[in-house]
Design an enzyme around this catalytic site. Structure first.
Site, PDB file in Angstrom:
ATOM      1  N   ALA A  33       0.604  -1.357   0.387  1.00 27.30           N
ATOM      2  CA  ALA A  33       0.061  -0.398  -0.055  1.00 27.30           C
ATOM      3  C   ALA A  33       0.846   1.011   0.021  1.00 27.30           C
ATOM      4  O   ALA A  33       0.524   2.376  -0.701  1.00 27.30           O
ATOM      5  CB  ALA A  33      -1.118   0.024   0.516  1.00 27.30           C
ATOM      6  N   LYS A 112      -6.232 -12.223  -8.092  1.00 21.39           N
ATOM      7  CA  LYS A 112      -5.044 -11.967  -8.939  1.00 21.39           C
ATOM      8  C   LYS A 112      -4.337 -11.980  -7.763  1.00 21.39           C
ATOM      9  O   LYS A 112      -4.365 -12.153  -6.410  1.00 21.39           O
ATOM     10  CB  LYS A 112      -4.296 -10.206  -8.685  1.00 21.39           C
ATOM     11  CG  LYS A 112      -3.598  -9.962  -8.828  1.00 21.39           C
ATOM     12  CD  LYS A 112      -3.098  -8.321  -9.249  1.00 21.39           C
ATOM     13  CE  LYS A 112      -1.627  -7.688  -9.290  1.00 21.39           C
ATOM     14  NZ  LYS A 112      -0.616  -8.131  -8.320  1.00 21.39           N
ATOM     15  N   CYS A 403      26.503  -5.040  15.433  1.00 24.19           N
ATOM     16  CA  CYS A 403      28.008  -5.081  15.319  1.00 24.19           C
ATOM     17  C   CYS A 403      28.244  -3.629  16.396  1.00 24.19           C
ATOM     18  O   CYS A 403      29.348  -3.418  16.714  1.00 24.19           O
ATOM     19  CB  CYS A 403      28.272  -5.348  14.547  1.00 24.19           C
ATOM     20  SG  CYS A 403      28.603  -3.301  13.228  1.00 24.19           S
TER      21      CYS A 403
END
Length: 656
Positions: A33, A112, A403
């Site tokens: 979206a 779809k 890190c």
């Protein structure tokens, strides 16, 4: 709303970054979206300013770029993407453009499916190849894996040449089972079914693909010699060959019928066996399809009517920070579990800290959560009326959670710039060895992963210390393969400077910017922000990124430059460019050519040309294929030199 060309160029860069993460890395940064909203704003600006459209705009491209794992394979006919419509007004406008000219047109509507597009080529009834969509012109050849998808026939009762196209998906049920298996095996979970389908289809070991229970649902054809008059007849014919049928397929005559079927799908989506993110609408009459034709990116006779996002309310109970492959820090909200569209959601992306501040989202807030496109859980807004005093501000981190390196904080994104950060090391090295960087043959991501697992490498410098016995420890490595890789690594020394700069993977610095930087010599990365800003095409973000990257990795960069001894210019390449009639010329390509336009564009760029998407008085050459259209007329109006394909090939041959 985009108000200036500067904002337009920044939006292109941002959307291309999002597309790269979504299609090529299977690592989405934002929801569908959010992407759609940003894309539509870009499209609106281009419609108002057609002469300013850039060739690298996502509106001019389709999908992904093929990775290095599988060989590239061209489609016989281009695979297009679909334009999206998001509401009744947009759909009505799209329909009116067609029905005004073709009042008797009818429309095929179907779900779809949210998966991976695949193109199957059959010749003489046999499956010859299976290729992913890729960039629409060519994709990755995954034939062996496709043959392990149970409902893809290896042979069909049709002897002509035909491309059958469809979506590779994994059902909700099989997706949940797959993630449970991975959880029990202490393996990372797939974020969503689309990623699972994509990752499963692109396995180097086809036995893994076989176990994943993928399905192929056809939705169309590419090149063929069928004699049907209607699109639905083509789909029915494909099913008769042994392919699975599309559920909820319907034939419609008007807006009202289409809306009714759309809302039927919305009601059924939660119980549907696979994830849906909208409805595809295609003109049924093939002669009308042909007359309507295509834009540069999509067919004018089809569109995707997107579904609204599903939403629920829940509470943020914590926030963690994830480090992506590019070093981007993504805040993720930990939620009280809530069920959305049949899936239990306990995490949702917050995208970035700028978004958190903009929406005033706080820890312990009750929030609205959606699954946009039924895929990525996302927090829309806090429910401020529920605040009870326990809420706390979500603080932007100052150091990397992996890190502990100091982070680069930009207006929108936050990045770990430490090349030695374990979370980004692998992807950095994959980029380092890639075609547009040092181009180390045989050093793909699977090999790099093995080298990490065996603790043989930690950064790019370690590649050059590898020995034959080190590589012999790797899976499927014998003496010849190991020696070839060692030779390829050594061959990558003394690269052109631009390649080494590009190989560093500096945020916002791609191939073009690397070539510009290389013109300033071996010490270019030591320049100040002000000096970078004086370079053509360099903005504040690029300059800021360069300065911060060098400050964070100064010792590593010096060691790498000393070891690889880059050439300040690629003498052969520069000589060819300087002698080229196309050097520093602005060129536009149009019409139908025998090769993909991007292939010619790459050739011309290698000769020093600048490729543009629109003709103006500043254009030097127009390369005109068949059906060149309005660009040819405009070029003639401006007195631009026009070359047909034969003339272009002749000039290119003269430069060899």
């Amino acid at each position: 709303m985009i108000k200036s060309q500067k904002e337009y160029l920044e939006r292109i860069e941002y959307l291309n970054t999002l597309s790269h993460h979504y299609y090529n890395l299977d690592e989405p940064i934002v929801s569908d979206a959010v992407y759609d909203e940003l894309y539509q704003e870009l499209k609106a600006y281009e419609e108002e300013n057609p002469n300013r459209i850039q060739a690298n705009s996502p509106t001019q491209k389709v999908g992904a770029t093929a990775t290095n794992e599988f060989s590239k394979n061209p489609h016989l006919m281009r695979m297009w993407s679909l334009d999206d419509v998001f509401n009744q007004n947009e759909l009505r406008a799209w329909l009116q453009r067609i029905l005004k000219v073709y009042p008797n047109a009818s429309f095929v509507c179907s779900p779809k499916l949210d998966g991976v597009s695949l193109n199957l080529l059959y010749q003489h009834g046999k499956l010859i190849s299976a290729t992913t969509r890729g960039n629409g012109l060519e994709g990755e050849l995954v034939t062996n894996n496709a043959k392990h998808i149970a409902n893809i026939p290896h042979s069909i009762a049709y002897n002509g040449e035909i491309e059958i196209r469809g979506e590779v998906i994994i059902s909700k049920e099989d997706f949940d089972a797959l993630n449970k298996e991975r959880l029990n095996a202490n393996e990372p979970l797939f974020a969503n079914p689309r990623n699972a389908a994509s990752g499963s289809l692109r396995q180097l070991d086809s036995n893994i693909t076989k176990k994943r229970k993928l399905q192929f649902i056809p939705w169309g054809v590419g090149k063929h010699s069928l004699h049907f008059l209607r699109f639905k007849e083509c789909l029915d014919f494909i099913v008769s060959l042994g392919f699975s049928a599309i559920q909820y397929l319907s034939l419609n005559k008007n807006h009202q019928e289409i809306e009714e079927n759309y809302h039927t799908l919305i009601r059924e989506r939660e119980g549907f066996f696979a994830l849906l993110d909208g409805m595809v609408i295609v003109v049924d009459e093939l002669d009308i399809q042909k007359e309507l034709g295509y834009t540069q990116k999509s067919p004018k006779f089809a569109c995707a009517y997107k579904f609204p996002a599903l939403e629920k309310h829940t509470k943020i109970v914590g926030v963690i920070n994830q480090v992506g492959r590019s070093g981007a820090i993504t805040p993720v909200a930990l939620l009280e579990p809530v069920e959305i569209a049949g899936a239990m959601v306990n995490r949702a992306t917050l995208h970035n800290y700028s978004e958190i501040e903009k929406k005033n989202i706080m820890l312990n807030d009750r929030v609205v959560v959606i699954r946009s496109g039924d895929v990525i859980p996302k927090i829309i807004k806090p429910l401020e009326s529920y605040r009870d005093g326990s809420q706390q501000k979500i603080m932007r981190p100052k150091v990397c959670p992996i890190c502990s390196h100091e982070l680069l904080c930009e207006e929108i994104f936050t990045y770990c710039q430490n090349l030695n950060c374990p979370a980004r090391l692998k992807e950095s090295l994959i980029h380092f060895a890639s075609k547009d960087a040092l181009n180390i043959q045989g050093l793909g991501d699977k090999v790099i992963e093995q080298l990490f697992e065996e603790k043989l490498i930690f950064n790019a410098l370690d590649l050059y210390a590898l020995k034959l016995e080190d590589l012999m420890r790797l899976d499927k490595f014998k003496i010849k393969k190991a020696q070839n890789l060692l030779d390829a690594i050594q061959k990558s020394k003394n690269p052109p400077l631009w390649r080494l700069i590009n190989a560093l993977g500096i945020e916002h610095i791609g191939k073009g910017a690397s070539k510009t930087l290389a013109k300033y010599g071996l010490n270019v990365l030591e320049k100040s922000e002000a000096e970078f800003l004086e370079m053509e095409g360099f903005g504040v973000e690029m300059a800021h990124s360069l300065v911060n990257f060098y400050a964070s990795n100064q010792e590593f960069i010096r060691s790498l430059f000393e070891l690889l001894n880059p050439k300040s210019s690629d003498t052969a390449e520069e000589k060819q460019k300087s002698s080229s009639v196309f050097s520093d010329k602005t060129i536009v390509l149009t019409g139908t050519l025998s090769k993909p336009r991007q292939e010619y564009a790459q050739m011309l760029e290698n000769l020093g040309a600048k490729i543009a998407s629109s003709v103006s008085a500043k254009t030097d050459f127009l390369i005109a294929g068949e059906n060149a259209g309005s660009k040819l007329a405009l070029a003639q109006k401006h007195g631009v030199s026009v070359l047909n394909e034969e003339e272009l090939l002749k000039r290119l041959k003269e430069l060899d």
